[in-house]
Design a protein around this motif. Structure first.
Motif, PDB file in Angstrom:
ATOM      1  N   GLU A   1       0.956  -1.281   0.060  1.00  0.00           N
ATOM      2  CA  GLU A   1       0.006  -0.235   0.238  1.00  0.00           C
ATOM      3  C   GLU A   1       0.918   1.541  -0.159  1.00  0.00           C
ATOM      4  O   GLU A   1       0.468   2.294  -0.937  1.00  0.00           O
ATOM      5  CB  GLU A   1      -1.217   0.213   1.071  1.00  0.00           C
ATOM      6  CG  GLU A   1      -1.382   1.409   1.278  1.00  0.00           C
ATOM      7  CD  GLU A   1      -2.919   1.563   3.378  1.00  0.00           C
ATOM      8  OE1 GLU A   1      -2.363   2.164   3.137  1.00  0.00           O
ATOM      9  OE2 GLU A   1      -2.890   0.336   2.986  1.00  0.00           O
ATOM     10  N   PHE A   2       1.368   1.081   0.897  1.00  0.00           N
ATOM     11  CA  PHE A   2       2.539   2.475   0.404  1.00  0.00           C
ATOM     12  C   PHE A   2       3.742   2.628  -0.200  1.00  0.00           C
ATOM     13  O   PHE A   2       4.061   3.524  -0.831  1.00  0.00           O
ATOM     14  CB  PHE A   2       3.411   2.569   2.203  1.00  0.00           C
ATOM     15  CG  PHE A   2       4.313   3.546   2.538  1.00  0.00           C
ATOM     16  CD1 PHE A   2       3.975   4.953   2.698  1.00  0.00           C
ATOM     17  CD2 PHE A   2       5.904   3.364   2.287  1.00  0.00           C
ATOM     18  CE1 PHE A   2       4.271   5.855   2.870  1.00  0.00           C
ATOM     19  CE2 PHE A   2       6.391   4.525   2.651  1.00  0.00           C
ATOM     20  CZ  PHE A   2       6.445   5.794   2.473  1.00  0.00           C
ATOM     21  N   LEU A   3       4.332   1.454  -0.818  1.00  0.00           N
ATOM     22  CA  LEU A   3       4.729   1.551  -1.884  1.00  0.00           C
ATOM     23  C   LEU A   3       3.666   2.300  -3.187  1.00  0.00           C
ATOM     24  O   LEU A   3       4.552   3.000  -3.652  1.00  0.00           O
ATOM     25  CB  LEU A   3       5.486  -0.833  -2.351  1.00  0.00           C
ATOM     26  CG  LEU A   3       6.644  -0.496  -1.447  1.00  0.00           C
ATOM     27  CD1 LEU A   3       6.900  -1.733  -2.089  1.00  0.00           C
ATOM     28  CD2 LEU A   3       8.268   0.627  -1.621  1.00  0.00           C
ATOM     29  N   ALA A   4       2.779   1.818  -3.443  1.00  0.00           N
ATOM     30  CA  ALA A   4       2.023   1.837  -4.941  1.00  0.00           C
ATOM     31  C   ALA A   4       1.675   3.273  -4.249  1.00  0.00           C
ATOM     32  O   ALA A   4       1.247   3.982  -5.491  1.00  0.00           O
ATOM     33  CB  ALA A   4       0.746   1.266  -4.510  1.00  0.00           C
ATOM     34  N   ALA A   5       1.008   3.957  -3.169  1.00  0.00           N
ATOM     35  CA  ALA A   5       1.445   5.478  -3.281  1.00  0.00           C
ATOM     36  C   ALA A   5       2.507   6.136  -3.393  1.00  0.00           C
ATOM     37  O   ALA A   5       2.275   7.154  -3.684  1.00  0.00           O
ATOM     38  CB  ALA A   5       0.832   5.579  -1.884  1.00  0.00           C
ATOM     39  N   VAL A   6       3.959   5.863  -3.238  1.00  0.00           N
ATOM     40  CA  VAL A   6       4.697   6.724  -3.500  1.00  0.00           C
ATOM     41  C   VAL A   6       5.669   6.351  -4.959  1.00  0.00           C
ATOM     42  O   VAL A   6       6.816   6.812  -5.225  1.00  0.00           O
ATOM     43  CB  VAL A   6       5.757   6.808  -2.196  1.00  0.00           C
ATOM     44  CG1 VAL A   6       5.193   6.865  -1.064  1.00  0.00           C
ATOM     45  CG2 VAL A   6       6.288   6.076  -2.061  1.00  0.00           C
ATOM     46  N   SER A   7       4.850   5.039  -5.443  1.00  0.00           N
ATOM     47  CA  SER A   7       5.644   4.201  -7.156  1.00  0.00           C
ATOM     48  C   SER A   7       5.025   5.792  -7.903  1.00  0.00           C
ATOM     49  O   SER A   7       3.802   6.280  -8.257  1.00  0.00           O
ATOM     50  CB  SER A   7       5.616   3.224  -7.012  1.00  0.00           C
ATOM     51  OG  SER A   7       6.739   2.325  -6.032  1.00  0.00           O
ATOM     52  N   ASP A   8       5.082   5.679  -9.469  1.00  0.00           N
ATOM     53  CA  ASP A   8       5.805   6.332 -10.323  1.00  0.00           C
ATOM     54  C   ASP A   8       4.486   4.879 -11.153  1.00  0.00           C
ATOM     55  O   ASP A   8       4.554   3.421 -10.672  1.00  0.00           O
ATOM     56  CB  ASP A   8       5.845   6.418 -11.383  1.00  0.00           C
ATOM     57  CG  ASP A   8       7.120   5.710 -11.206  1.00  0.00           C
ATOM     58  OD1 ASP A   8       7.025   4.520 -11.704  1.00  0.00           O
ATOM     59  OD2 ASP A   8       7.921   6.513 -12.333  1.00  0.00           O
ATOM     60  N   GLY A   9       3.990   4.557 -12.517  1.00  0.00           N
ATOM     61  CA  GLY A   9       3.797   3.901 -12.822  1.00  0.00           C
ATOM     62  C   GLY A   9       5.024   2.877 -13.320  1.00  0.00           C
ATOM     63  O   GLY A   9       4.502   1.112 -13.535  1.00  0.00           O
ATOM     64  N   GLY A  10       5.675   2.995 -13.107  1.00  0.00           N
ATOM     65  CA  GLY A  10       7.016   2.485 -13.384  1.00  0.00           C
ATOM     66  C   GLY A  10       7.503   1.252 -11.974  1.00  0.00           C
ATOM     67  O   GLY A  10       8.622   0.938 -12.052  1.00  0.00           O
ATOM     68  N   GLY A  11       7.224   1.419 -11.484  1.00  0.00           N
ATOM     69  CA  GLY A  11       7.245   1.095 -10.029  1.00  0.00           C
ATOM     70  C   GLY A  11       8.462   1.908  -9.384  1.00  0.00           C
ATOM     71  O   GLY A  11       9.808   1.455  -8.764  1.00  0.00           O
ATOM     72  N   GLN A  12       9.372   3.010 -10.198  1.00  0.00           N
ATOM     73  CA  GLN A  12      10.221   3.613  -9.338  1.00  0.00           C
ATOM     74  C   GLN A  12       9.397   4.576  -8.324  1.00  0.00           C
ATOM     75  O   GLN A  12       8.637   4.453  -8.054  1.00  0.00           O
ATOM     76  CB  GLN A  12      10.918   4.513  -9.972  1.00  0.00           C
ATOM     77  CG  GLN A  12      11.456   4.107 -11.279  1.00  0.00           C
ATOM     78  CD  GLN A  12      12.931   3.521 -11.031  1.00  0.00           C
ATOM     79  OE1 GLN A  12      13.691   3.984 -10.393  1.00  0.00           O
ATOM     80  NE2 GLN A  12      12.997   2.746 -11.735  1.00  0.00           N
ATOM     81  N   ILE A  13      10.098   4.876  -7.388  1.00  0.00           N
ATOM     82  CA  ILE A  13       9.727   6.102  -6.268  1.00  0.00           C
ATOM     83  C   ILE A  13       9.872   7.161  -6.605  1.00  0.00           C
ATOM     84  O   ILE A  13      10.747   7.145  -7.010  1.00  0.00           O
ATOM     85  CB  ILE A  13      10.763   5.097  -4.547  1.00  0.00           C
ATOM     86  CG1 ILE A  13      10.857   4.282  -4.194  1.00  0.00           C
ATOM     87  CG2 ILE A  13      10.398   5.727  -3.590  1.00  0.00           C
ATOM     88  CD1 ILE A  13       9.135   3.029  -4.278  1.00  0.00           C
TER      89      ILE A  13
END
Length: 125
Positions: free
Chosen positions: A9-21
Motif C-alpha cells: 500500500e505504501f509502495l503503491a502510494a509513492v511509486s510511479d506507474g513504472g515502479g520507481q519511487i
C-alpha cells in the motif's frame, strides 16, 4: 510488535506507474522535507531533486529500501511517520545498536527486512 509483512500500500502510494519511487511522494506521505528524506537514505538532496542523478543505482535502491521498511513497520508503529521515527531511533541490538536507517544508508536493508521477518514469526526484537 506486530509487523505488517505487506508494504504494498505504501509502495503503491509513492511509486510511479513504472515502479520507481517518487521522492516528493515519499516526502508528502511522511510529512518531511526533501533534505530530511535525503538524510534518511544517505544521499544528497540534489540527488533526489535532479532527475538525471536518480538514474544512478544508489538513490532509487535506497529509496525503495526505505519505502519497503516503512511499509512493513507502519501498522505496528501506528502511522507511516511513526514508522520513519522508528527507523531513525530504534537501536537494533543484533546490529551493534545501529538503526534501520543506518542499515539502509549502508545498503543493508535486506538485514532490516530479515529482522522484521524474524519478529513477525515470533522472534525477539
Amino acid at each position: 510488535m506486530h509487523i505488517q509483512p505487506d508494504p504494498s500500500e505504501f509502495l503503491a502510494a509513492v511509486s510511479d506507474g513504472g515502479g520507481q519511487i517518487r521522492p516528493q511522494a515519499v516526502c508528502d506521505r511522511l510529512c518531511i522535507t526533501m533534505e530530511q528524506l535525503a538524510e534518511a537514505v544517505g544521499v544528497s538532496s540534489e540527488t533526489l531533486t535532479q532527475g538525471g542523478r536518480m538514474s544512478t543505482p544508489t538513490a532509487p535502491a535506497r529509496l525503495r529500501d526505505m519505502a519497503d521498511v516503512i511499509g512493513r513497520v507502519r501498522q505496528a508503529a501506528g502511522s507511516e511517520h511513526a514508522a520513519l521515527v522508528w527507523c531513525q531511533s530504534q537501536n537494533l541490538p543484533g546490529f551493534g545498536d545501529l538503526t534501520a536507517e543506518d542499515l539502509v544508508k549502508t545498503g543493508r536493508a535486506d538485514a532490516v527486512c530479515a529482522y522484521l521477518t524474524d519478529i513477525e514469526h515470533g522472534g525477539y526484537a
